[in-house]
Design a protein around this motif. Structure first.
Motif, PDB file in Angstrom:
ATOM      1  N   GLN A  12      55.892  13.469  75.532  1.00 40.37           N
ATOM      2  CA  GLN A  12      57.068  14.055  74.956  1.00 40.37           C
ATOM      3  C   GLN A  12      56.436  16.125  75.529  1.00 40.37           C
ATOM      4  N   ALA A  13      56.321  16.578  76.210  1.00 40.98           N
ATOM      5  CA  ALA A  13      56.146  17.166  76.624  1.00 40.98           C
ATOM      6  C   ALA A  13      57.120  18.619  77.219  1.00 40.98           C
ATOM      7  N   GLU A  14      57.851  18.488  76.454  1.00 41.81           N
ATOM      8  CA  GLU A  14      58.841  19.510  77.114  1.00 41.81           C
ATOM      9  C   GLU A  14      58.204  20.658  76.754  1.00 41.81           C
ATOM     10  N   ALA A  15      58.018  21.602  75.953  1.00 41.26           N
ATOM     11  CA  ALA A  15      57.700  22.015  75.383  1.00 41.26           C
ATOM     12  C   ALA A  15      57.056  23.251  76.163  1.00 41.26           C
ATOM     13  N   VAL A  16      55.674  22.424  77.096  1.00 37.76           N
ATOM     14  CA  VAL A  16      54.134  22.437  77.744  1.00 37.76           C
ATOM     15  C   VAL A  16      55.023  22.386  79.021  1.00 37.76           C
ATOM     16  N   LEU A  17      55.350  21.412  79.860  1.00 41.56           N
ATOM     17  CA  LEU A  17      55.560  20.968  81.168  1.00 41.56           C
ATOM     18  C   LEU A  17      56.113  21.694  82.410  1.00 41.56           C
ATOM     19  N   GLY A  31      50.493  21.108 101.710  1.00 37.33           N
ATOM     20  CA  GLY A  31      49.592  19.606 101.824  1.00 37.33           C
ATOM     21  C   GLY A  31      49.960  19.200 100.511  1.00 37.33           C
ATOM     22  N   ILE A  32      50.473  18.838  99.589  1.00 35.85           N
ATOM     23  CA  ILE A  32      50.505  18.168  98.180  1.00 35.85           C
ATOM     24  C   ILE A  32      51.555  16.860  97.718  1.00 35.85           C
ATOM     25  N   GLU A  33      50.781  16.196  97.324  1.00 35.28           N
ATOM     26  CA  GLU A  33      51.705  15.030  96.808  1.00 35.28           C
ATOM     27  C   GLU A  33      51.346  15.202  94.963  1.00 35.28           C
ATOM     28  N   HIS A  34      52.481  15.717  94.062  1.00 29.27           N
ATOM     29  CA  HIS A  34      52.481  15.671  93.181  1.00 29.27           C
ATOM     30  C   HIS A  34      53.143  14.201  92.341  1.00 29.27           C
ATOM     31  N   LEU A  35      52.340  13.617  91.866  1.00 28.85           N
ATOM     32  CA  LEU A  35      52.494  12.486  90.951  1.00 28.85           C
ATOM     33  C   LEU A  35      52.765  13.004  89.435  1.00 28.85           C
ATOM     34  N   ILE A  36      53.876  12.754  88.847  1.00 23.27           N
ATOM     35  CA  ILE A  36      54.125  13.194  87.458  1.00 23.27           C
ATOM     36  C   ILE A  36      54.239  11.348  86.846  1.00 23.27           C
ATOM     37  N   VAL A  37      53.393  10.984  85.424  1.00 22.71           N
ATOM     38  CA  VAL A  37      53.205   9.201  85.212  1.00 22.71           C
ATOM     39  C   VAL A  37      53.584  10.284  83.229  1.00 22.71           C
ATOM     40  N   ASP A  38      54.487   9.622  83.540  1.00 22.47           N
ATOM     41  CA  ASP A  38      54.976   9.947  82.116  1.00 22.47           C
ATOM     42  C   ASP A  38      55.339   8.994  81.492  1.00 22.47           C
ATOM     43  N   GLY A  44      62.827  16.014  76.632  1.00 22.81           N
ATOM     44  CA  GLY A  44      63.205  16.404  77.219  1.00 22.81           C
ATOM     45  C   GLY A  44      62.490  16.524  78.752  1.00 22.81           C
ATOM     46  N   THR A  45      61.178  15.654  78.444  1.00 25.59           N
ATOM     47  CA  THR A  45      60.566  15.888  79.735  1.00 25.59           C
ATOM     48  C   THR A  45      61.104  15.079  81.140  1.00 25.59           C
ATOM     49  N   LEU A  46      61.760  13.992  81.188  1.00 23.52           N
ATOM     50  CA  LEU A  46      61.886  13.458  82.068  1.00 23.52           C
ATOM     51  C   LEU A  46      63.433  14.590  82.799  1.00 23.52           C
ATOM     52  N   LEU A  47      64.246  15.105  82.125  1.00 22.78           N
ATOM     53  CA  LEU A  47      64.894  16.325  82.388  1.00 22.78           C
ATOM     54  C   LEU A  47      64.317  17.198  83.580  1.00 22.78           C
ATOM     55  N   LEU A  48      63.294  18.068  82.539  1.00 20.07           N
ATOM     56  CA  LEU A  48      62.444  18.790  83.613  1.00 20.07           C
ATOM     57  C   LEU A  48      62.155  18.139  84.689  1.00 20.07           C
ATOM     58  N   ALA A  49      61.130  17.333  84.843  1.00 23.17           N
ATOM     59  CA  ALA A  49      60.699  17.090  86.088  1.00 23.17           C
ATOM     60  C   ALA A  49      61.392  16.567  86.944  1.00 23.17           C
ATOM     61  N   GLU A  50      62.942  15.808  86.692  1.00 23.54           N
ATOM     62  CA  GLU A  50      63.817  15.273  87.879  1.00 23.54           C
ATOM     63  C   GLU A  50      64.153  16.690  88.260  1.00 23.54           C
ATOM     64  N   TYR A  93      43.615  16.320  87.986  1.00 24.98           N
ATOM     65  CA  TYR A  93      44.724  16.055  86.636  1.00 24.98           C
ATOM     66  C   TYR A  93      44.996  17.275  86.400  1.00 24.98           C
ATOM     67  N   MET A  94      46.056  17.625  86.306  1.00 25.81           N
ATOM     68  CA  MET A  94      46.590  18.668  86.233  1.00 25.81           C
ATOM     69  C   MET A  94      47.804  18.348  85.090  1.00 25.81           C
ATOM     70  N   ASN A  95      47.589  18.209  83.439  1.00 21.58           N
ATOM     71  CA  ASN A  95      48.092  17.415  82.848  1.00 21.58           C
ATOM     72  C   ASN A  95      49.095  19.085  82.269  1.00 21.58           C
ATOM     73  N   ALA A  96      50.642  18.040  81.961  1.00 23.59           N
ATOM     74  CA  ALA A  96      51.459  19.123  81.257  1.00 23.59           C
ATOM     75  C   ALA A  96      50.076  19.895  80.591  1.00 23.59           C
ATOM     76  N   GLY A  97      50.639  21.881  80.421  1.00 22.64           N
ATOM     77  CA  GLY A  97      49.656  22.749  79.747  1.00 22.64           C
ATOM     78  C   GLY A  97      48.775  23.367  80.498  1.00 22.64           C
ATOM     79  N   ASP A  98      48.800  22.209  81.184  1.00 19.56           N
ATOM     80  CA  ASP A  98      47.195  22.829  82.605  1.00 19.56           C
ATOM     81  C   ASP A  98      48.253  23.451  84.154  1.00 19.56           C
ATOM     82  N   SER A  99      47.373  24.309  84.703  1.00 26.55           N
ATOM     83  CA  SER A  99      48.016  25.381  85.166  1.00 26.55           C
ATOM     84  C   SER A  99      46.949  25.590  85.969  1.00 26.55           C
TER      85      SER A  99
END
Length: 263
Positions: A12-17, A31-38, A44-50, A93-99
């Motif tokens: 439920q991270a739509e506001a900060v993702l 050389g970045i692999e970005h894994l989004i584990v929801d 709308g989190t998955l819509l943003l991710a997709e 680990y760079m979680n939703a809202g981190d940058s």
């Protein structure tokens, strides 16, 4: 080429993702692999991710984006899922809202830690750096109060979590053997970092200080919202690694230190 696996845990991270996705997308290091584990978000989190994945795939920037969405048993269960799936050389680990603070943060880490100059089996077990705190809108507030030492060891965390997990890059081959202990609700990251550093020492590997700010993180996370329970659990974690007597004496000093810091 050294590859970084960035794991972003969402629910439920739509506001900060978006801030997190943008900061990974703009990294100049290829050389970045970005894994989004929801955790099976309903907003709308998955819509943003997709949308982010589609843009990344079309950009040709060398980043690989992988999305996994399913129910989990809490944040540390989700972090273990990301760890299991990671295929890079280092995991962060760079979680939703981190940058990341700069577009070239990962590139700077690569060069400052001289990763291109070392054989694979001699790569540092841990890379680490400084952290800044931002508000819920991503605006800079202040440096994190606890700062990493020049030379970090697993014993350093007796003084508190001197490096937060957003600024702690673990070698994947080590980290995969040191899963997060899901019996902890708030402090499994502290325990995990200590155990990764212990294993790094056992293997005779170094821990490398990048000497720069490598992460921005927001203060209002789960641990902040459950402050008292988090402190009690963190005490248990520290006692398990450093002993009850030393942990008690150190926590007496923490109380004094907090008073001095506020003054």
């Amino acid at each position: 080429m050294i590859r970084f696996t960035v794991v972003t845990i969402t629910y439920q991270a739509e506001a900060v993702l978006q801030r997190t996705l943008d900061s990974v997308a703009c990294q100049t290091y290829p050389g970045i692999e970005h894994l989004i584990v929801d955790g099976a978000s309903k907003d709308g989190t998955l819509l943003l991710a997709e949308r982010y994945k589609a843009q990344s795939d079309a950009s040709g920037n060398g980043h690989q984006v992988i999305i996994k969405s399913e129910p989990d048993r809490g944040i540390y269960d989700a972090m273990n899922k990301g760890l299991t799936q990671a295929s890079g050389d280092y995991i962060v680990y760079m979680n939703a809202g981190d940058s990341f603070p700069q577009a070239d943060t990962l590139e700077q880490i690569f060069h400052r830690c001289r990763l291109g100059e070392r054989p694979a089996d001699e790569l540092p077990g841990v890379l680490y750096g400084n952290t800044d705190v931002v508000d819920n809108d991503g605006r800079y507030l202040h440096p994190r109060r606890l700062q990493p030492p020049e030379r970090l060891t697993w014993r350093s965390f007796r003084q508190g979590m001197l490096v937060c997990h957003q600024a702690f890059y673990a070698r994947v081959d080590i980290a995969k053997n040191v899963q997060f202990d899901t019996r902890y609700r708030f402090s499994a990251d502290v325990d995990w970092c200590i155990r990764v550093m212990k294993e790094t020492e056992r293997m005779g590997l170094s821990l490398s200080n990048a000497h720069l700010v490598v992460a921005n993180y927001t203060e209002e996370g789960t641990t902040t919202q459950n402050h008292r329970a988090s402190l009690l659990e963190r005490y248990r974690v520290m006692a398990s690694h450093y002993g009850h007597v030393q942990t008690f004496l150190l926590h007496c000093w923490f109380v004094v230190r907090a008073f001095i810091y506020k003054g």
